[in-house]
Design an enzyme around this catalytic site. Structure first.
Site, PDB file in Angstrom:
ATOM      1  N   ASP B  25       0.817  -1.218   0.000  1.00  0.00           N
ATOM      2  CA  ASP B  25       0.000   0.000   0.000  1.00  0.00           C
ATOM      3  C   ASP B  25       0.845   1.259   0.000  1.00  0.00           C
ATOM      4  OD1 ASP B  25      -0.860  -0.841   3.432  1.00  0.00           O
ATOM      5  OD2 ASP B  25       1.017  -0.106   2.581  1.00  0.00           O
ATOM      6  N   ASP B  94      -8.140  -3.965  13.977  1.00  0.00           N
ATOM      7  CA  ASP B  94      -9.464  -4.392  13.529  1.00  0.00           C
ATOM      8  C   ASP B  94      -9.363  -5.541  12.531  1.00  0.00           C
ATOM      9  OD1 ASP B  94      -8.398  -3.078  11.411  1.00  0.00           O
ATOM     10  OD2 ASP B  94      -9.903  -1.517  11.284  1.00  0.00           O
ATOM     11  N   HIS B  96      -7.591  -5.800   9.833  1.00  0.00           N
ATOM     12  CA  HIS B  96      -7.455  -5.528   8.390  1.00  0.00           C
ATOM     13  C   HIS B  96      -6.092  -5.947   7.874  1.00  0.00           C
ATOM     14  CE1 HIS B  96      -5.827  -1.328   9.523  1.00  0.00           C
ATOM     15  NE2 HIS B  96      -4.829  -1.934   8.924  1.00  0.00           N
ATOM     16  N   GLU B 101      -9.982  -2.315   4.916  1.00  0.00           N
ATOM     17  CA  GLU B 101     -10.706  -1.996   6.144  1.00  0.00           C
ATOM     18  C   GLU B 101     -11.922  -2.888   6.311  1.00  0.00           C
ATOM     19  OE1 GLU B 101      -9.018   1.875   7.493  1.00  0.00           O
ATOM     20  OE2 GLU B 101      -8.698  -0.267   7.708  1.00  0.00           O
TER      21      GLU B 101
END
Lengths: 379, 221
Positions: B25, B94, B96, B101
């Site tokens: 990313d 979370d 990811h 997400e």
């Protein structure tokens, strides 16, 4: 393609072709925030941003230079150098060409001291000499042929007679008269190639003269003066940025009358004027190590190493000329003929750097910055 | 991990000359030379210390005018390189993977994603604590892009990731915890430290720890 790996002292470095990408590895690079173990990339005489080389050029080096763990530093800058290797910048003997070739030979030999930029310093001289010599001291870039010239450092003639040091008394001019800018133009001739002027701030007309010079982009340095703190402060507020060889050729420090040395802790020197730079000759002779330490501890940010070296720099003991004066050299000491007055130094910049470290215990980064980064900021 | 790899390189145990890399990313609209960009991170912490060929590294460019093209080109580059042999990543609190997400499609490919609040908060510390300076979008490889890799290795350390690890491997596959998609991968390895296992069932931890005796036998010479 695999880069060709050589050592830092290899001959390959003097035969680099255009567009060849050089990578200096295994070195500690002096940056503004200290010594960093990084690589340095150079192409066509310019330093490149590593990331641009990596992400845009996407190529490996053509030549990798192994620096053996040594420090890679910017070249040293000497803003007070009266001459060296037998040449004196205040002496104009016969013709322009002779002077110019003397200048080039000093520039070339300075490279062996790691100095890549300097301000040829001319001590108090006659207007005749200034008119002849100044046009020959044009700014020039450093190259493998010699160190670059920053412009002239004119140390005088507007100085205090009592603090002339080894300058010729008969040529000192103690007043700039009712029209200081005119006086400056008349005495110096063209101000075009002047980088720095050392002036005594207490002289008649000095404040106006300082303003005039500052406006023209010249760095004004206070020195060879018996000024009390007041005129020194006024000079700084008028734009003077530097003190010439702190401690030498000025009033000694007195607790009720600090003189120019008091500028280091003056409350009038505000953030607009900071840092106030001061040249200091750290050869162990011009300044006692204890005084060096006081300056270092009081105002380290302003400490700028200068050699104030004379024609005898790099030469054997004996008798040499400085302007119209005769100097006797023994080891690291140089004295004016027939007196006990120190007459400039014969210490090289690397010597001054090392001495600063041993006398003050400062880091090598600080010492190197004092010979590189700070003189640059001053200009 | 990068530090260890650099150590091995310096000790002459490994070379990156023949290695191609694709980062997962990069932030959108963050200048490439910003100290917090992934370009900067990779360069400072890895690339400059090893012998990788600059033309073999690939990182998404978050500053183009056509994000869609940049992303689809990236997928093509991966294909042309022969696909990814090993995908290494961490997970967010979370769950990811990359910037996929919670709520991301498990069939997704490289695309632009808007970061959720948790992620932005977590990133604020890299931007001087100033929320207004934190990028709000990023280009990221998709869940399927990761699944296409021949091997996947997820590194999880710390108790703050414990709940995510629990959801990733002990619960079902869910787009609310995108790394859980790795349950469908043929060859996925999760490497965790003791703290990261704090929310797992004792049985799960015992089982995998017990495997170590068997693994050790496999590597004995």
């Amino acid at each position: 393609m695999q880069p060709k790996r050589v050592k830092y002292d290899s001959d390959v470095l003097s035969t680099i072709a255009d567009n060849q990408l050089i990578q200096f590895i295994n070195c500690s690079i002096l940056k503004s925030n200290g010594l960093k173990k990084e690589h340095l990339w150079v192409q066509n005489g310019r330093i490149l941003d590593e990331r641009i080389v990596f992400f845009e050029q996407k190529r490996m080096a053509d030549v990798q230079v192994d620096c053996d763990g040594l420090i890679l530093s910017p070249g040293f800058i000497d803003v007070q150098l009266n001459g060296g290797f037998g040449i004196d910048f205040s002496t104009y003997n016969s013709n322009d060409d002779d002077y110019k070739s003397g200048l080039s030979s000093v520039a070339k030999q300075l490279l062996t001291h790691g100095v890549t930029s300097f301000a040829p310093t001319v001590i108090t001289s006659s207007p005749e000499i200034y008119h002849k010599v100044l046009p020959l001291l044009k700014r020039s870039n450093a190259s493998s042929e010699g160190a670059g010239i920053l412009g002239a450092h004119l140390e005088g003639p507007f100085i205090c007679r009592d603090k002339k040091g080894c300058h010729p008394e008969q040529l000192v001019i103690t007043s700039l008269g009712p029209n200081p800018s005119e006086t400056i133009e008349k005495v110096y001739g063209s101000t075009e190639n002047i980088a720095i002027v050392t002036m005594a701030p207490e002289l008649d007309g000095a404040q106006k003269a300082i303003e005039y010079l500052v406006e023209k982009g010249t760095v004004v340095s206070v020195g060879h003066s018996s000024a009390k703190l007041g005129p020194g402060e006024e000079a700084v507020m008028a734009g003077a940025k530097m003190i010439t060889h702190l401690f030498n050729a000025m009033q000694s420090y007195h607790h009720r009358d600090p003189g120019l040395i008091g500028l280091l802790t003056s409350s009038k020197v505000t953030s607009d004027h900071l840092p106030l730079y001061y040249g200091i000759i750290s050869d162990g002779i011009h300044t006692h190590d204890s005084a060096l330490r006081i300056a270092y501890h009081t105002h380290p940010d302003g400490l700028c190493l200068v050699t104030d070296a004379i024609a005898a720099l790099g030469m054997a003991d004996g008798v040499h000329r400085l302007g119209t004066q005769t100097i006797h050299v023994t080891g690291l000491e140089a004295k004016l003929d027939g007196t006990d007055t120190t007459a400039g130094s014969v210490a090289s910049m690397p010597y001054c750097i090392r001495h600063l470290m041993s006398a003050t215990g400062c880091s090598i980064e600080f010492a190197l910055h004092s010979a590189t980064m700070k003189p640059v900021r001053n200009d | 991990m990068y530090k260890k790899l650099i150590e091995f390189y310096n000790a002459g145990l490994v070379s990156f000359k023949m290695v191609k890399t694709f980062n997962m990313d990069e932030y959108v609209d963050l200048p490439r030379d910003h100290p917090e960009s992934y370009h900067s991170f990779m360069f400072e912490n890895f690339f400059r210390h090893i012998d990788i060929e600059p033309s073999n590294i690939h990182i998404l460019d978050g500053n183009t005018s056509d994000h869609e093209k940049e992303c689809s080109d990236y997928e093509s580059k991966i294909q042309n390189a022969g696909g990814i042999d090993l995908f290494i990543g961490g997970i967010g609190p979370d769950g990811h993977i990359a910037f996929n997400e919670p709520g991301s499609s498990l069939a997704s490919r490289t695309r632009i994603k808007t970061l959720n609040e948790d992620t932005i908060q977590a990133n604020a510390r890299f931007f001087g604590g100033d929320l207004s300076k934190v990028p709000t979008q990023a280009l990221t490889v998709g869940v399927q892009t990761v699944m296409d890799a021949r091997e996947v290795m997820i590194l999880i350390t710390g108790s703050h990731k414990a709940l995510a690890l629990h959801q990733a491997i002990e619960c079902g596959i869910s787009h609310m915890c995108t790394v859980s998609a790795m349950q469908m991968h043929k060859c996925a390895t999760f490497v965790a430290d003791e703290d990261a296992t704090l929310e797992l069932k004792v049985k799960t931890v015992k089982y995998f720890k017990g495997l170590m005796t068997h693994h050790r036998k496999l590597v004995e010479f």
